[in-house]
Design an enzyme around this catalytic site. Sequence first.
Site, PDB file in Angstrom:
ATOM      1  N   GLY A  38     -28.227   2.899  12.829  1.00  0.00           N
ATOM      2  CA  GLY A  38     -27.576   1.762  13.433  1.00  0.00           C
ATOM      3  C   GLY A  38     -26.308   2.062  14.321  1.00  0.00           C
ATOM      4  O   GLY A  38     -25.996   1.869  15.256  1.00  0.00           O
ATOM      5  N   GLU A  63     -23.468  -0.147  17.112  1.00  0.00           N
ATOM      6  CA  GLU A  63     -22.320  -1.071  16.380  1.00  0.00           C
ATOM      7  C   GLU A  63     -20.952  -0.746  16.612  1.00  0.00           C
ATOM      8  O   GLU A  63     -19.976  -0.693  15.774  1.00  0.00           O
ATOM      9  CB  GLU A  63     -22.535  -0.696  14.804  1.00  0.00           C
ATOM     10  CG  GLU A  63     -24.175  -0.866  14.500  1.00  0.00           C
ATOM     11  CD  GLU A  63     -24.190  -0.754  12.968  1.00  0.00           C
ATOM     12  OE1 GLU A  63     -23.379  -0.624  12.247  1.00  0.00           O
ATOM     13  OE2 GLU A  63     -25.546  -0.586  12.481  1.00  0.00           O
ATOM     14  N   ASP A 114     -29.858  -4.567   6.974  1.00  0.00           N
ATOM     15  CA  ASP A 114     -29.567  -3.841   6.214  1.00  0.00           C
ATOM     16  C   ASP A 114     -29.098  -4.351   4.697  1.00  0.00           C
ATOM     17  O   ASP A 114     -28.534  -5.329   4.565  1.00  0.00           O
ATOM     18  CB  ASP A 114     -28.288  -3.011   6.441  1.00  0.00           C
ATOM     19  CG  ASP A 114     -28.475  -2.307   7.601  1.00  0.00           C
ATOM     20  OD1 ASP A 114     -29.517  -1.487   7.785  1.00  0.00           O
ATOM     21  OD2 ASP A 114     -27.553  -1.920   8.446  1.00  0.00           O
ATOM     22  N   HIS A 162     -23.602  13.226   5.606  1.00  0.00           N
ATOM     23  CA  HIS A 162     -22.447  13.268   4.795  1.00  0.00           C
ATOM     24  C   HIS A 162     -21.873  14.709   4.869  1.00  0.00           C
ATOM     25  O   HIS A 162     -20.847  14.948   4.172  1.00  0.00           O
ATOM     26  CB  HIS A 162     -22.802  12.900   3.199  1.00  0.00           C
ATOM     27  CG  HIS A 162     -23.372  11.526   3.132  1.00  0.00           C
ATOM     28  ND1 HIS A 162     -22.683  10.264   3.354  1.00  0.00           N
ATOM     29  CD2 HIS A 162     -24.659  11.141   3.008  1.00  0.00           C
ATOM     30  CE1 HIS A 162     -23.290   9.330   3.331  1.00  0.00           C
ATOM     31  NE2 HIS A 162     -24.621   9.885   3.197  1.00  0.00           N
ATOM     32  N   ARG A 208       0.832  -1.241   0.092  1.00  0.00           N
ATOM     33  CA  ARG A 208       0.071  -0.147  -0.069  1.00  0.00           C
ATOM     34  C   ARG A 208       0.799   1.155   0.078  1.00  0.00           C
ATOM     35  O   ARG A 208       0.600   2.427   0.530  1.00  0.00           O
ATOM     36  CB  ARG A 208      -1.058  -0.042   1.189  1.00  0.00           C
ATOM     37  CG  ARG A 208      -1.978  -1.026   1.061  1.00  0.00           C
ATOM     38  CD  ARG A 208      -2.937  -0.834   2.327  1.00  0.00           C
ATOM     39  NE  ARG A 208      -2.238  -1.742   3.497  1.00  0.00           N
ATOM     40  CZ  ARG A 208      -2.695  -1.146   4.633  1.00  0.00           C
ATOM     41  NH1 ARG A 208      -3.720  -0.455   4.952  1.00  0.00           N
ATOM     42  NH2 ARG A 208      -2.078  -1.791   5.852  1.00  0.00           N
ATOM     43  N   LYS A 256     -19.974   4.373  -8.654  1.00  0.00           N
ATOM     44  CA  LYS A 256     -19.493   3.085  -8.917  1.00  0.00           C
ATOM     45  C   LYS A 256     -19.104   2.998 -10.513  1.00  0.00           C
ATOM     46  O   LYS A 256     -19.639   3.341 -11.603  1.00  0.00           O
ATOM     47  CB  LYS A 256     -20.355   2.058  -8.400  1.00  0.00           C
ATOM     48  CG  LYS A 256     -20.415   1.756  -7.023  1.00  0.00           C
ATOM     49  CD  LYS A 256     -21.541   0.879  -6.828  1.00  0.00           C
ATOM     50  CE  LYS A 256     -21.431  -0.507  -7.413  1.00  0.00           C
ATOM     51  NZ  LYS A 256     -20.556  -1.586  -6.634  1.00  0.00           N
ATOM     52  N   LYS A 282      -0.890   4.379  -1.102  1.00  0.00           N
ATOM     53  CA  LYS A 282      -1.641   4.962   0.047  1.00  0.00           C
ATOM     54  C   LYS A 282      -1.063   6.112   0.910  1.00  0.00           C
ATOM     55  O   LYS A 282      -1.323   7.073   1.359  1.00  0.00           O
ATOM     56  CB  LYS A 282      -2.676   3.983   0.854  1.00  0.00           C
ATOM     57  CG  LYS A 282      -3.230   4.441   1.890  1.00  0.00           C
ATOM     58  CD  LYS A 282      -3.884   3.299   2.628  1.00  0.00           C
ATOM     59  CE  LYS A 282      -4.726   3.617   3.906  1.00  0.00           C
ATOM     60  NZ  LYS A 282      -6.091   4.003   3.410  1.00  0.00           N
ATOM     61  N   GLU A 289     -32.079   6.958   2.438  1.00  0.00           N
ATOM     62  CA  GLU A 289     -31.088   8.220   2.650  1.00  0.00           C
ATOM     63  C   GLU A 289     -32.197   9.004   1.634  1.00  0.00           C
ATOM     64  O   GLU A 289     -32.377   8.668   0.306  1.00  0.00           O
ATOM     65  CB  GLU A 289     -30.014   7.959   2.228  1.00  0.00           C
ATOM     66  CG  GLU A 289     -28.917   7.318   3.078  1.00  0.00           C
ATOM     67  CD  GLU A 289     -27.386   7.430   2.769  1.00  0.00           C
ATOM     68  OE1 GLU A 289     -26.944   8.336   3.350  1.00  0.00           O
ATOM     69  OE2 GLU A 289     -26.962   6.936   1.898  1.00  0.00           O
ATOM     70  N   GLU A 295     -26.895  -1.715  -5.960  1.00  0.00           N
ATOM     71  CA  GLU A 295     -25.632  -1.556  -6.878  1.00  0.00           C
ATOM     72  C   GLU A 295     -25.390  -2.844  -7.575  1.00  0.00           C
ATOM     73  O   GLU A 295     -24.508  -3.252  -8.437  1.00  0.00           O
ATOM     74  CB  GLU A 295     -24.478  -1.708  -5.668  1.00  0.00           C
ATOM     75  CG  GLU A 295     -24.301  -0.323  -4.933  1.00  0.00           C
ATOM     76  CD  GLU A 295     -22.996  -0.747  -3.872  1.00  0.00           C
ATOM     77  OE1 GLU A 295     -23.000   0.112  -3.069  1.00  0.00           O
ATOM     78  OE2 GLU A 295     -22.425  -1.553  -4.187  1.00  0.00           O
TER      79      GLU A 295
HETATM   80  N1  GLN Z   1     -26.502  -0.001   9.950  1.00  0.00           N
HETATM   81  C1  GLN Z   1     -25.244   0.667   9.370  1.00  0.00           C
HETATM   82  C2  GLN Z   1     -24.801   2.061   9.918  1.00  0.00           C
HETATM   83  O1  GLN Z   1     -25.840   2.513  10.381  1.00  0.00           O
HETATM   84  C3  GLN Z   1     -25.827   0.975   7.940  1.00  0.00           C
HETATM   85  C4  GLN Z   1     -24.705   1.335   6.871  1.00  0.00           C
HETATM   86  C5  GLN Z   1     -25.043   1.665   5.476  1.00  0.00           C
HETATM   87  O2  GLN Z   1     -26.176   1.572   5.423  1.00  0.00           O
HETATM   88  N2  GLN Z   1     -24.164   1.704   4.612  1.00  0.00           N
HETATM   89  O3  GLN Z   1     -23.762   2.104   9.704  1.00  0.00           O
HETATM   90 ZN    ZN Z   2     -27.139   3.562   4.192  1.00  0.00          ZN
END
Ligand code: GLN
Ligand code: ZN
Length: 776
Positions: A454, A506, A621, A716, A20, A130, A23, A687, A627
Amino acid sequence: MSHQSLATASLGFPRIGRHRELKFALEAFWSGRIPDAELIETAKTLRAEHWKLQQEQGITRIPSNDFSFYDHVLDTAVMVGAIPHVYGWDGGEVPLSLYFAMARGSQGDGHADCGHARHGQGVPALEMTKWFDTNYHYMVPEVAEDQVFRLTTQKPVAHFLEAKALGIHTRPVVLGPVTFLKLAKARPSTFKPLDLLTRLLPVYEELFRRLDAAGADWVQVDEPILALDLTEGERHAFKLAYEALAKAAPGLKVMLTTYFGALADNLDAAVALPVAGLHIDLARAPEQLDAVASAVRPGQVLSLGVVDGRNIWRVDLAAILDRLAPLVEGRGGELVEVAASCSLLHIPIDLELETALDPDLKSWLSFATQKLGELSTLGKGLVQGRDAVRHAIDSASQAVAARASSLKVTDPLVQGRIAGIDAGMKARKHAFEARRQVQAETIKLPLFPTTTIGSFPQTGDVRKARSAHARGTLSYKDYEAFLQQETAAAIRWQEEIGLDVLVHGEFERNDMVQYFGEQLSGFAFTQHAWVQSYGSRYVRPPIIFGDVSRPNPMTVRWWQYSQSLTGKPVKGMLTGPVTILNWSFVRDDIPRSATCRQIALAIRDEVVDLEKAGAKMIQIDEAALREGLPLRHKDWQHYLDWAVESFRLCSSGVSDETQIHTHMCYSEFNDIIAAIAAMDADVISIETSRSKMELLDAFRDFQYPNEIGPGVYDIHSPRVPDVEEMTDLLSLARRRLEDRQLWINPDCGLKTRKWEEVRPALVNMVEAARRLRGED
Ligand code: GLN
Ligand code: ZN
């Protein structure tokens, strides 16, 4: 010309370095720790290393200009002068600071990302999206209606000469003009970027003349959009472009390179182009070989992408030789090349770095370096005959046979369960309307319930503890205690601010796929197998090598602990089967859909265990569902069918009282809304904050019956939205959906933010809900 080997081509080598290096150099440069000269030197060293490696491995069409500091689409935009005004380009040489401002945005006021403050002060990055159906992301070029294109850099020529100085004759790679424009975005959106083709072509013509003059004999021109559904106009653009290029540099031979799918209905258009060679992807679309072989013109070189550039399995050399030998015999060795299916950018560099992998599994794998060896064996075998490469062929055959019969791959218990799947397992007991009523009785929630998606901030402390635990300097016990403390604090805080449905946060998860993969059978993880996701962000996708099952509960403990701390409901939090599949390297010996079904059964076990433990709500999720859509429209329904089936399989093992949630990131929902409805989750969060709730139109138009939580807080951005902003968004949502359907939540990814940003924003969000309910 002696025919010791067929020409062999890698089409592109990973840029990031075995360790890497790129990076680390980029990050050091961005933070001002090293000067640009040092970054440039690192890049040069990497290029030399990669060229030499390919030469040593016997590759004869070694690519140059496949290297990029950040992204090859961005490089192309910069090369042709597609640099939006906001970046303040003075029309001269494009400095690195400007290049990186396009890649990452810049904050102005002496931000370290941008050494010279005069370039691109305080400007956002280009959009990122992507690259076809890969997990690589490119910067979306922007073009204006009055766009002037100009050759601003001679990077392809410079890199060709750089290799030449090392005694290596390369085949430069450029992104083709039609694909470039097709991927670009028109700003404002009053025209089509492809309308600018005739203005762009002179830049490519000049580039081709210069490559020719520098001594290049071939150039690899990537036009992956030839594997997409194209309009007649787009096909015509190819004709226009390649006729102009052929005229501009008649001495330079073009290898028109297609990948990620079959040419199919674009075949006739492709073979009609005045190019010296055509490359096709035979890993993704092996069935196209005969049709293409009979369509190419006599004298045209056919490049056969037989070694998968997207996956990490060793190939069956004998089988490929069998398949290609008649073709080589028929056309003659000069008119055939063997190649990777696409650039090796999408796979890790060297299997030899993996010292902890199970030796059996390791013997079945092939990373970029090993694939070079496979290519050169094929090249030799096809010319000199099998005996010349007997040892390599035999060893590949043994590996392939061992893998096919290994008990590590096939698990009779999983097979039995798969065979036992029936329709009842793929549907909830009753329809949504009935479930809604029982759920409303079991789970007392106010109108407009509030929740989050989450995760909570992964602070420096959380990361430090995780890596200390991984290094062995923090004991399991202390790490657990730390995680419990974080979780408890998050639960307490959510209660305090009055959220209705809580999450555990999480904190124990490194990544939403890896966390599950590490606990599932059939998955393997590597130490060094990094691939570029975008810029300096690399990922190590799990390798799914065998039948998948769940030996032990994965999340129940964390759910139980969190629920024990509060009287409010805590959602169980899982990643869905389609997302786990789409973000992993998958098996090539069974269909993707079959692996997905196995993962679905494993997640189903977890869902059932969470319910048994007392969870009333479980979120699964599916961030990557959209995608995974195939590149060709005709293949969509089949994909959506099995993806939805997998979701239903994993979520339908519970009683009507248990509320199943799902979540999807920003997506265009219009064309998949029927599939989303068929998933039949009781609640979906999506979202939407940046879309001004327009993404809800699809749900309104479809008369989507279940409940929805549209994101009202754009996580974001570090900005904290105020209460009015969120009530405004909510009133836009209420125009589209019934009140009884609506949940209130932020967009996803709170883990990437700081607590200082998240706290006030969620306090405001709860206040917005109160106002809507008329509580203040
Ligand atoms: N449960 C995940 C979080 O809140 C969902 C992440 C995601 O949708 N990419 O981070
Ligand atoms: Zn998400």
